[in-house]
Design a protein around this motif. Structure first.
Motif, mmCIF file in Angstrom:
data_model
loop_
_atom_site.group_PDB
_atom_site.id
_atom_site.type_symbol
_atom_site.label_atom_id
_atom_site.label_comp_id
_atom_site.label_asym_id
_atom_site.label_seq_id
_atom_site.Cartn_x
_atom_site.Cartn_y
_atom_site.Cartn_z
ATOM 1 N N ALA A 195 8.726 -44.774 5.976
ATOM 2 C CA ALA A 195 10.219 -44.486 6.148
ATOM 3 C C ALA A 195 10.994 -43.820 4.647
ATOM 4 C CB ALA A 195 10.942 -45.452 6.553
ATOM 5 N N ILE A 196 10.387 -44.429 3.694
ATOM 6 C CA ILE A 196 11.013 -44.070 2.358
ATOM 7 C C ILE A 196 10.355 -42.563 1.938
ATOM 8 C CG2 ILE A 196 10.790 -44.344 -0.157
ATOM 9 C CD1 ILE A 196 11.184 -47.475 0.678
ATOM 10 N N ALA A 197 8.844 -42.698 2.157
ATOM 11 C CA ALA A 197 8.189 -41.214 1.699
ATOM 12 C C ALA A 197 8.607 -40.208 2.547
ATOM 13 C CB ALA A 197 6.678 -41.602 2.216
ATOM 14 N N TYR A 198 8.749 -40.269 3.841
ATOM 15 C CA TYR A 198 9.007 -39.295 4.776
ATOM 16 C C TYR A 198 10.734 -38.766 4.492
ATOM 17 C CZ TYR A 198 5.353 -39.575 8.090
ATOM 18 O OH TYR A 198 4.084 -39.471 8.684
ATOM 19 N N ASN A 199 11.398 -39.794 3.933
ATOM 20 C CA ASN A 199 12.583 -39.399 3.627
ATOM 21 C C ASN A 199 12.808 -38.599 2.380
ATOM 22 O OD1 ASN A 199 15.816 -39.571 3.501
ATOM 23 N ND2 ASN A 199 15.144 -40.802 1.585
ATOM 24 N N HIS A 200 12.000 -38.659 1.414
ATOM 25 C CA HIS A 200 12.033 -38.157 0.176
ATOM 26 C C HIS A 200 11.385 -36.765 0.483
ATOM 27 C CE1 HIS A 200 14.168 -40.867 -2.185
ATOM 28 N NE2 HIS A 200 13.431 -41.932 -2.146
ATOM 29 N N LEU A 201 10.208 -36.674 1.354
ATOM 30 C CA LEU A 201 9.605 -35.441 1.352
ATOM 31 C C LEU A 201 10.590 -34.310 2.111
ATOM 32 C CD1 LEU A 201 6.092 -36.672 2.512
ATOM 33 C CD2 LEU A 201 6.528 -35.107 0.459
ATOM 34 N N GLY A 202 11.430 -35.221 3.129
ATOM 35 C CA GLY A 202 12.399 -34.254 3.779
ATOM 36 C C GLY A 202 13.411 -33.495 2.677
ATOM 37 N N ASN A 210 12.714 -25.002 3.241
ATOM 38 C CA ASN A 210 11.826 -25.313 4.596
ATOM 39 C C ASN A 210 12.279 -25.883 5.467
ATOM 40 O OD1 ASN A 210 9.579 -25.611 6.294
ATOM 41 N ND2 ASN A 210 7.923 -25.663 4.875
ATOM 42 N N PHE A 211 13.421 -25.637 6.211
ATOM 43 C CA PHE A 211 14.088 -26.362 7.086
ATOM 44 C C PHE A 211 13.334 -27.065 8.077
ATOM 45 C CE2 PHE A 211 18.360 -24.212 5.655
ATOM 46 C CZ PHE A 211 18.252 -24.913 4.638
ATOM 47 N N PRO A 212 12.297 -26.341 8.948
ATOM 48 C CA PRO A 212 11.714 -27.008 9.916
ATOM 49 C C PRO A 212 10.933 -28.365 9.375
ATOM 50 C CG PRO A 212 11.219 -24.827 10.170
ATOM 51 C CD PRO A 212 11.906 -24.962 8.744
ATOM 52 N N LYS A 213 10.523 -28.202 8.266
ATOM 53 C CA LYS A 213 9.545 -29.523 7.695
ATOM 54 C C LYS A 213 10.561 -30.443 7.137
ATOM 55 C CE LYS A 213 5.771 -29.910 6.877
ATOM 56 N NZ LYS A 213 4.665 -30.639 7.561
ATOM 57 N N CYS A 214 11.607 -30.074 6.915
ATOM 58 C CA CYS A 214 12.668 -30.869 6.365
ATOM 59 C C CYS A 214 13.267 -31.842 7.433
ATOM 60 C CB CYS A 214 14.011 -30.217 6.028
ATOM 61 S SG CYS A 214 15.300 -31.322 5.425
ATOM 62 N N GLU A 215 13.498 -31.258 8.728
ATOM 63 C CA GLU A 215 13.828 -31.931 10.029
ATOM 64 C C GLU A 215 12.846 -32.703 10.392
ATOM 65 O OE1 GLU A 215 15.775 -30.836 14.424
ATOM 66 O OE2 GLU A 215 14.324 -29.100 13.316
ATOM 67 N N LEU A 244 21.508 -30.993 7.679
ATOM 68 C CA LEU A 244 20.540 -29.843 8.150
ATOM 69 C C LEU A 244 21.189 -29.160 9.016
ATOM 70 C CD1 LEU A 244 17.668 -28.517 7.671
ATOM 71 C CD2 LEU A 244 16.951 -30.624 9.295
ATOM 72 N N TYR A 245 21.615 -29.733 10.137
ATOM 73 C CA TYR A 245 21.983 -29.082 11.219
ATOM 74 C C TYR A 245 23.338 -28.006 11.019
ATOM 75 C CZ TYR A 245 18.826 -32.185 14.022
ATOM 76 O OH TYR A 245 17.719 -33.010 14.315
ATOM 77 N N CYS A 246 24.405 -28.802 10.270
ATOM 78 C CA CYS A 246 25.345 -27.919 9.905
ATOM 79 C C CYS A 246 25.043 -26.775 9.180
ATOM 80 C CB CYS A 246 26.400 -28.971 8.973
ATOM 81 S SG CYS A 246 27.894 -28.260 8.965
ATOM 82 N N SER A 247 24.046 -26.837 8.372
ATOM 83 C CA SER A 247 23.642 -25.756 7.638
ATOM 84 C C SER A 247 23.079 -24.495 8.456
ATOM 85 C CB SER A 247 22.693 -25.928 6.344
ATOM 86 O OG SER A 247 22.153 -24.911 5.579
ATOM 87 N N ARG A 248 22.399 -25.117 9.537
ATOM 88 C CA ARG A 248 21.835 -24.180 10.447
ATOM 89 C C ARG A 248 22.712 -23.768 11.478
ATOM 90 N NH1 ARG A 248 16.082 -26.833 11.998
ATOM 91 N NH2 ARG A 248 16.911 -27.909 13.589
ATOM 92 N N GLY A 249 24.087 -24.105 11.355
ATOM 93 C CA GLY A 249 25.086 -23.850 12.366
ATOM 94 C C GLY A 249 25.112 -24.505 13.927
ATOM 95 N N GLU A 250 24.260 -25.665 13.603
ATOM 96 C CA GLU A 250 24.140 -26.061 15.145
ATOM 97 C C GLU A 250 25.198 -27.380 14.952
ATOM 98 O OE1 GLU A 250 20.013 -27.431 15.897
ATOM 99 O OE2 GLU A 250 19.571 -25.949 14.504
ATOM 100 N N HIS A 251 26.650 -26.976 14.964
ATOM 101 C CA HIS A 251 27.584 -27.963 14.966
ATOM 102 C C HIS A 251 27.744 -29.128 15.858
ATOM 103 C CE1 HIS A 251 29.647 -24.480 12.719
ATOM 104 N NE2 HIS A 251 28.793 -24.823 11.854
ATOM 105 N N GLN A 252 27.526 -29.087 16.864
ATOM 106 C CA GLN A 252 27.429 -29.998 17.936
ATOM 107 C C GLN A 252 26.324 -31.452 17.486
ATOM 108 O OE1 GLN A 252 26.806 -28.993 21.968
ATOM 109 N NE2 GLN A 252 27.220 -30.901 22.955
ATOM 110 N N LYS A 253 25.324 -30.870 16.944
ATOM 111 C CA LYS A 253 24.165 -31.751 16.732
ATOM 112 C C LYS A 253 24.964 -32.644 15.447
ATOM 113 C CE LYS A 253 19.618 -30.314 18.315
ATOM 114 N NZ LYS A 253 18.341 -29.736 17.860
#
Length: 516
Positions: A195-202, A210-215, A244-253
């Motif tokens: 969990a920790i490693a995935y968080n920091h890679l994100g 790289n927003f797709p990999k970040c998500e 991330l979602y706000c930056s991509r304009g996905e406001h509902q998410k």
């Protein structure tokens, strides 16, 4: 055998048994009292040391520092030096503790037969690194690099080394360090470290755009935190995904993620995180044009922040000030880029919500933070403090100082290869030059912001930049370019369901009627 002798033979063992039991009970109570006092001392010292620190991964460094201070209390040699080091730590001075562990590390690694791996020496190096992290990035880097060489299979050393590499702009090397943590965790089926490693890679993928990999990374971290039932970690990932979602304009998410984080932070009574999430929600509603809801969220955030011992007034106060200013404006022809994490405070005027005293206090706070981050050579921290000072000076109307700060921030973000930060600074500078009337420079900055945000896929920021660049061309007399950019902006805003679509459409209608 007389009766007296018989009685004594019976009573004496009972007395002895009672004495032994009493001694054991006394020892246990004494040991428990000592352990409690020691734990209190360790916690007090760590709180003292962490209070002035501006560390991104505070939870993990708190853990590292706690282990280092506890290890210091357990040292049996150099008792006088240990006591002096503990006394100095209570005053916030880490130098004696660093010196003590540096000496111990040298002793452990210069003996004729140094084992490989050497877990004890690696632990000492990590303790040294934990203290050095607060005063010298270079010393901390050396200590943690030494730690992973001495014990390559210990994840904590790699985590802290990854943080340091990210701080100095070595993102690829930082990713390698986090990948080592992930590999270790997968081999040992250690869900928490996954969990920790995935968080920091994100977080790294966010910085590099790289927003797709970040998500993907944050969703995996969320999955492992949910598996572990770690509510704090779950809330953290909801917050990261919201940004991330706000930056991509996905406001509902984004709204769904923030509300989920708020629910958990309320259950955990994590007031500092709760204040941040209400601030993020306020920024989101502000972006959507719901100023009433935005104001309510900012005021909730401020109310919580006022109850905290450590109070950074500058950000939420200025968010609320900007909101109140927007509500008092006639139609403006400069759009501000806003997302869930940062807000562009261009064109804010001081009103009853933000007094000169508040701005001076905020300025001193950020100047102090900047001095510390510069001494530590923390490029990320320097970039953020320069950015905040730029926004503050822009609020005051001191465009020269604001320009200087934004340029310094841009320099740090460029060295860090942080495309998100670079795009933000180009956007800030574009608006600043437009305000100043330097239209060629405004054009140059906005074009650079557009180029990066196309790569990043930040649709809302692109819509803002197109509108702002269109306004620059309108002032330069290029009607066709203005019309083209306004149309692009309107289309993007409509795709996002954004209220600014009607505003830019109004500008376009005025232009077509020949009234722009």
């Amino acid at each position: 055998m007389s009766m007296l002798t018989t009685i004594l033979l019976i009573i004496t063992p009972l007395i002895l048994l009672g004495l032994v039991a009493g001694a054991i009970l006394y020892y246990r109570k004494s040991h428990q009292a000592h352990s409690t006092a020691n734990a209190t001392l360790v916690n007090d010292i760590v709180q003292t040391l962490m209070a002035p620190a501006n560390i991104e991964s505070k939870t993990e460094h708190f853990k590292a520092l706690h282990e280092a201070v506890y290890a210091l209390t357990q040292l049996e040699e150099d008792v006088l030096a240990k006591e002096e080091a503990l006394q100095q730590l209570q005053k916030g001075n880490v130098e004696p503790a660093k010196n003590l562990f540096a000496k111990r590390l040298e002793q452990q690694t210069t003996s004729p037969s140094v084992p490989t791996p050497h877990p004890q020496a690696a632990a000492t190096a990590r303790y040294l690194g934990a203290f050095a992290y607060l005063t010298s990035t270079v010393e901390a880097f050396r200590a943690y690099r030494h730690a992973v060489k001495l014990d390559p299979d210990h994840p904590d050393g790699w985590i802290q080394l990854g943080h340091l590499l990210k701080t100095i702009g070595e993102c690829e090397k930082a990713a390698d360090a986090y990948e080592k943590v992930l590999q270790w965790a997968q081999i040992h089926h250690h869900n928490k470290y996954q969990a920790i490693a995935y968080n920091h890679l994100g977080i790294l993928y966010w910085a590099t755009g790289n927003f797709p990999k970040c998500e993907e990374m944050h969703l995996k971290s969320l999955e492992f935190n949910q598996l572990l039932g770690r509510k704090k970690g779950i809330a953290k990932q909801y917050g990261n995904l919201a940004i991330l979602y706000c930056s991509r304009g996905e406001h509902q998410k984004a709204e769904q993620m923030i509300l989920s984080a708020i629910k958990l932070d309320e259950e955990l009574d994590r007031r500092e995180d709760l204040a941040k999430q209400y601030g993020h929600l306020g920024s989101l509603y502000n972006t959507q044009g719901d100023l009433l809801k935005a104001e309510q969220m900012f005021r909730k955030s401020l109310a919580i922040e006022n109850t905290l011992k450590r109070r950074d007034k500058s950000k939420t106060d200025l968010q609320l000030a900007e909101l109140m200013y927007i509500k008092s404006l006639e139609v403006s022809q400069t759009l501000r880029s806003k997302d869930c994490m940062t807000t562009d405070y261009s064109q804010i005027e001081e009103d009853s919500m933000t007094s000169e005293g508040d701005l001076e206090e905020a300025e001193q706070l950020h100047l102090h933070n900047l001095e510390r981050e510069t001494a530590l050579k923390h490029k990320e921290g320097m970039a953020e403090e320069y950015n905040q000072l730029g926004l503050l000076y822009q609020t005051r109307g001191d465009l020269d100082k604001a320009e200087e700060m934004f340029l310094h921030s841009l320099e740090q973000e460029t060295e860090l290869k942080n495309k998100v930060g670079m795009a933000n600074q180009y956007g800030h500078l574009g608006i600043l030059y437009h305000t100043r009337g330097d239209l060629p420079k405004a054009e140059d900055m906005l074009l650079k912001a557009i180029e990066l945000d196309k790569i990043l896929g930040r649709q809302e920021d692109l819509a803002n930049h197109y509108a702002n660049l269109g306004t620059v061309y309108r002032k330069l007399g290029d009607v066709e370019k203005t019309k083209s950019l306004y149309l692009k902006s309107v289309q993007l805003y409509r795709n996002l369901g954004h209220s600014n679509a009607e505003l830019v459409q109004h500008w376009l209608a005025k232009l077509e009627r020949g009234r722009g």
